[in-house]
Enzyme design. Structure first.
Site, PDB file in Angstrom:
ATOM      1  N   CYS A  17      38.367 -44.852  30.839  1.00  0.00           N
ATOM      2  CA  CYS A  17      38.356 -45.227  29.806  1.00  0.00           C
ATOM      3  C   CYS A  17      36.829 -46.092  29.909  1.00  0.00           C
ATOM      4  O   CYS A  17      36.464 -45.858  28.181  1.00  0.00           O
ATOM      5  CB  CYS A  17      39.303 -45.820  28.438  1.00  0.00           C
ATOM      6  SG  CYS A  17      40.667 -45.198  29.235  1.00  0.00           S
ATOM      7  N   HIS A  25      37.475 -53.216  22.453  1.00  0.00           N
ATOM      8  CA  HIS A  25      38.007 -52.228  23.100  1.00  0.00           C
ATOM      9  C   HIS A  25      39.208 -52.008  22.141  1.00  0.00           C
ATOM     10  O   HIS A  25      39.561 -50.866  21.926  1.00  0.00           O
ATOM     11  CB  HIS A  25      38.432 -52.496  24.514  1.00  0.00           C
ATOM     12  CG  HIS A  25      38.847 -51.009  25.170  1.00  0.00           C
ATOM     13  ND1 HIS A  25      38.517 -50.415  25.302  1.00  0.00           N
ATOM     14  CD2 HIS A  25      40.173 -50.999  25.788  1.00  0.00           C
ATOM     15  CE1 HIS A  25      39.036 -49.452  26.195  1.00  0.00           C
ATOM     16  NE2 HIS A  25      40.409 -49.482  26.492  1.00  0.00           N
ATOM     17  N   GLU A  71      42.310 -59.793  25.526  1.00  0.00           N
ATOM     18  CA  GLU A  71      40.362 -59.470  24.995  1.00  0.00           C
ATOM     19  C   GLU A  71      40.112 -60.324  24.283  1.00  0.00           C
ATOM     20  O   GLU A  71      39.202 -61.116  24.517  1.00  0.00           O
ATOM     21  CB  GLU A  71      40.412 -57.924  24.290  1.00  0.00           C
ATOM     22  CG  GLU A  71      39.342 -57.302  23.818  1.00  0.00           C
ATOM     23  CD  GLU A  71      38.877 -56.386  23.826  1.00  0.00           C
ATOM     24  OE1 GLU A  71      37.225 -55.897  23.385  1.00  0.00           O
ATOM     25  OE2 GLU A  71      39.209 -55.491  23.171  1.00  0.00           O
ATOM     26  N   LYS A 110      38.606 -48.076  17.042  1.00  0.00           N
ATOM     27  CA  LYS A 110      39.672 -47.183  17.616  1.00  0.00           C
ATOM     28  C   LYS A 110      41.393 -47.581  16.780  1.00  0.00           C
ATOM     29  O   LYS A 110      41.886 -46.080  16.378  1.00  0.00           O
ATOM     30  CB  LYS A 110      40.621 -47.342  18.564  1.00  0.00           C
ATOM     31  CG  LYS A 110      39.642 -47.152  20.062  1.00  0.00           C
ATOM     32  CD  LYS A 110      40.469 -48.145  21.607  1.00  0.00           C
ATOM     33  CE  LYS A 110      39.576 -47.603  22.655  1.00  0.00           C
ATOM     34  NZ  LYS A 110      38.358 -48.672  22.604  1.00  0.00           N
ATOM     35  N   HIS A 141      41.769 -43.562  20.413  1.00  0.00           N
ATOM     36  CA  HIS A 141      40.942 -43.374  21.735  1.00  0.00           C
ATOM     37  C   HIS A 141      40.930 -42.580  22.609  1.00  0.00           C
ATOM     38  O   HIS A 141      41.378 -41.428  22.710  1.00  0.00           O
ATOM     39  CB  HIS A 141      42.309 -44.245  22.891  1.00  0.00           C
ATOM     40  CG  HIS A 141      41.545 -44.658  23.715  1.00  0.00           C
ATOM     41  ND1 HIS A 141      40.466 -44.795  23.962  1.00  0.00           N
ATOM     42  CD2 HIS A 141      42.230 -45.805  24.870  1.00  0.00           C
ATOM     43  CE1 HIS A 141      39.745 -45.563  25.882  1.00  0.00           C
ATOM     44  NE2 HIS A 141      41.193 -45.889  26.275  1.00  0.00           N
ATOM     45  N   PHE A 182      41.776 -48.223  32.784  1.00  0.00           N
ATOM     46  CA  PHE A 182      42.975 -47.818  33.897  1.00  0.00           C
ATOM     47  C   PHE A 182      41.755 -47.696  35.666  1.00  0.00           C
ATOM     48  O   PHE A 182      41.306 -47.733  36.016  1.00  0.00           O
ATOM     49  CB  PHE A 182      43.413 -46.814  33.810  1.00  0.00           C
ATOM     50  CG  PHE A 182      44.727 -46.286  32.875  1.00  0.00           C
ATOM     51  CD1 PHE A 182      44.625 -47.621  31.670  1.00  0.00           C
ATOM     52  CD2 PHE A 182      45.693 -45.523  33.057  1.00  0.00           C
ATOM     53  CE1 PHE A 182      45.817 -47.329  30.807  1.00  0.00           C
ATOM     54  CE2 PHE A 182      45.798 -45.328  31.782  1.00  0.00           C
ATOM     55  CZ  PHE A 182      46.388 -46.105  30.991  1.00  0.00           C
TER      56      PHE A 182
END
Length: 416
Positions: free
Chosen positions: A165, A305, A316, A337, A342, A403
């Site tokens: 991502c 994010h 975060e 998002k 996403h 990831f």
């Protein structure tokens, strides 16, 4: 050596809430949700039956029939968004050396739809290997950057970044560095993804990564909400033209913002979960800020994010508090998002575009779908819930985490 300045001279977007950059921006500031029941395939047997699909996209509107058959959907998205960005920038053989314009693209997965179709056809057949001659060129994750360069004749640096991502944010960082080191005059950069299909949804369902709020898709993406239960899968593309400042000025290009920092780090923790204290996120934001000795107090907006997952959102927020200290309480923070879902490898660039336009227009997009406060978050943080907020945005930072523990952050500021 003296590093060159890098500015943004073109943008393009193809997203679940708008099929051009302007439509996307209007969707963001108006708090539009792109989530709806899946139309691409019969999802009735899947745990998650909704996604943020691109609406109204027809291959024939952009490609001749023969040409359209040569490209996976992720590459079509890439070519459409990048064409908008190039046209917006005004770059051409008349005002630039095409040998010094590159394409650096990002995609976490690449041609998943093509892989599904070709392997499915083989398994359903009699075992005779009948594969489309375009199977490999359509599927590989690097082909979008190649297709963009072929379409426009750009002969500069050309490659694709793959970091889940964080892929398109990595692409932006690489484009930034190539230009400021003098290795290119301009870079078309960004990312695309098209994973709203059976293996995409099924695979993320198996990871328990997706929200399963099938009864109310439009409110399923709930960053920082107590009842967040996973991200909403999206698709699409975004493109940015980065250009050396003097080169842009010499040809009279419009300039949206200056790119002033890029940071990269690794969590070294877990294949899918973030470090619980946000150590990688802390490192990547510090790295981005250090590029031009930017003080944390100079940042007015962070597009986080913010995936709407229990672990990620909290880690975060901890990282932001650690890096920004008391300045964190003067920030606007929001998660795109909540509206777009996403977009995996494409998510970084469309969120960077949100930052660029926030700096240009002095508006911060909201985080929608907030219903219940989570006591785990510091209540003094401003997550820009519900509505866009007008304020002077001197500089904005965009975070993207993938990831494997891949982290990337980029910073844009007003041109001076």
């Amino acid at each position: 050596m003296q590093l060159k300045r890098v500015v943004v001279t073109g943008i393009g977007a193809l997203t679940p809430i708008g099929n051009t950059a302007d439509e996307y921006w209007q969707g963001l500031i108006n708090g539009v949700s792109g989530a709806a029941p899946i139309t691409r395939f019969d999802a009735s047997k899947f745990k998650t039956r909704f996604a943020c699909e691109v609406k109204g996209f027809k291959t024939e509107d952009y490609f001749e029939r023969k040409e359209g058959r040569k490209h996976d959907l992720y590459s079509k998205f890439a070519m459409v968004a990048s064409a908008e960005a190039v046209a917006d920038s005004g770059l051409s053989a008349e005002n630039a050396d095409l040998g010094r314009i590159g394409v650096i693209w990002g995609s976490g997965i690449g041609g998943l739809e093509t892989f599904r179709d070709e392997v499915g056809d083989f398994i359903r057949g009699d075992g005779t290997p009948r594969f489309n001659p375009f199977f490999i060129p359509k599927m590989i994750a690097d082909i979008a950057s190649g297709n963009i360069s072929i379409k426009h004749g750009f002969r500069g640096p050309n490659f694709t970044t793959v970091s889940a991502c964080a892929s398109s944010t990595n692409a932006l960082a690489d484009g930034f560095n190539y230009i400021r080191l003098g290795k290119a005059d301009a870079i078309v950069t960004g990312g695309s993804e098209a994973a709203v299909n059976e293996p995409g949804v099924g695979g993320f369902n198996a990871l328990h990564a997706l929200s399963t709020r099938n009864d109310d898709p439009t409110t399923a993406s709930r960053p920082f909400d107590l009842d967040r239960n996973g991200f909403v899968l999206g698709e699409g593309a975004g493109a940015v033209v980065l250009e050396e400042y003097e080169h842009a000025k010499a040809r009279g290009a419009k300039i949206y913002a200056e790119m002033s920092g890029a940071g990269l780090s690794g969590d070294a923790h877990h294949i899918t979960a973030p470090h619980p204290e946000g150590l990688g996120a802390i490192a990547v934001m510090i790295d981005a800020l250090s590029d031009n000795n930017i003080d944390p107090s100079e940042i007015d907006y962070i597009n986080v994010h913010g995936t709407s997952t229990p672990l990620g959102d909290l880690a975060e927020s901890k990282a932001i508090l650690k890096v920004f200290g008391e300045s964190a309480y003067k920030l606007n923070i929001s998660s795109s998002k909540s509206m777009t879902g996403h977009l995996l490898g494409a998510t970084g660039v469309i969120e960077a575009i949100a930052c660029i336009l926030s700096v240009k227009n002095d508006i911060v997009p909201p985080t929608i779908n907030h219903f219940t406060d989570d006591p785990a978050f510091d209540p003094k943080l401003n997550f820009t819930f519900h509505k866009a907020e007008k304020r002077t945005v001197r500089a904005a930072l965009s975070n993207t985490f993938g990831f494997g523990g891949h982290n990337a952050s980029v910073i844009f500021k007003k041109i001076s």
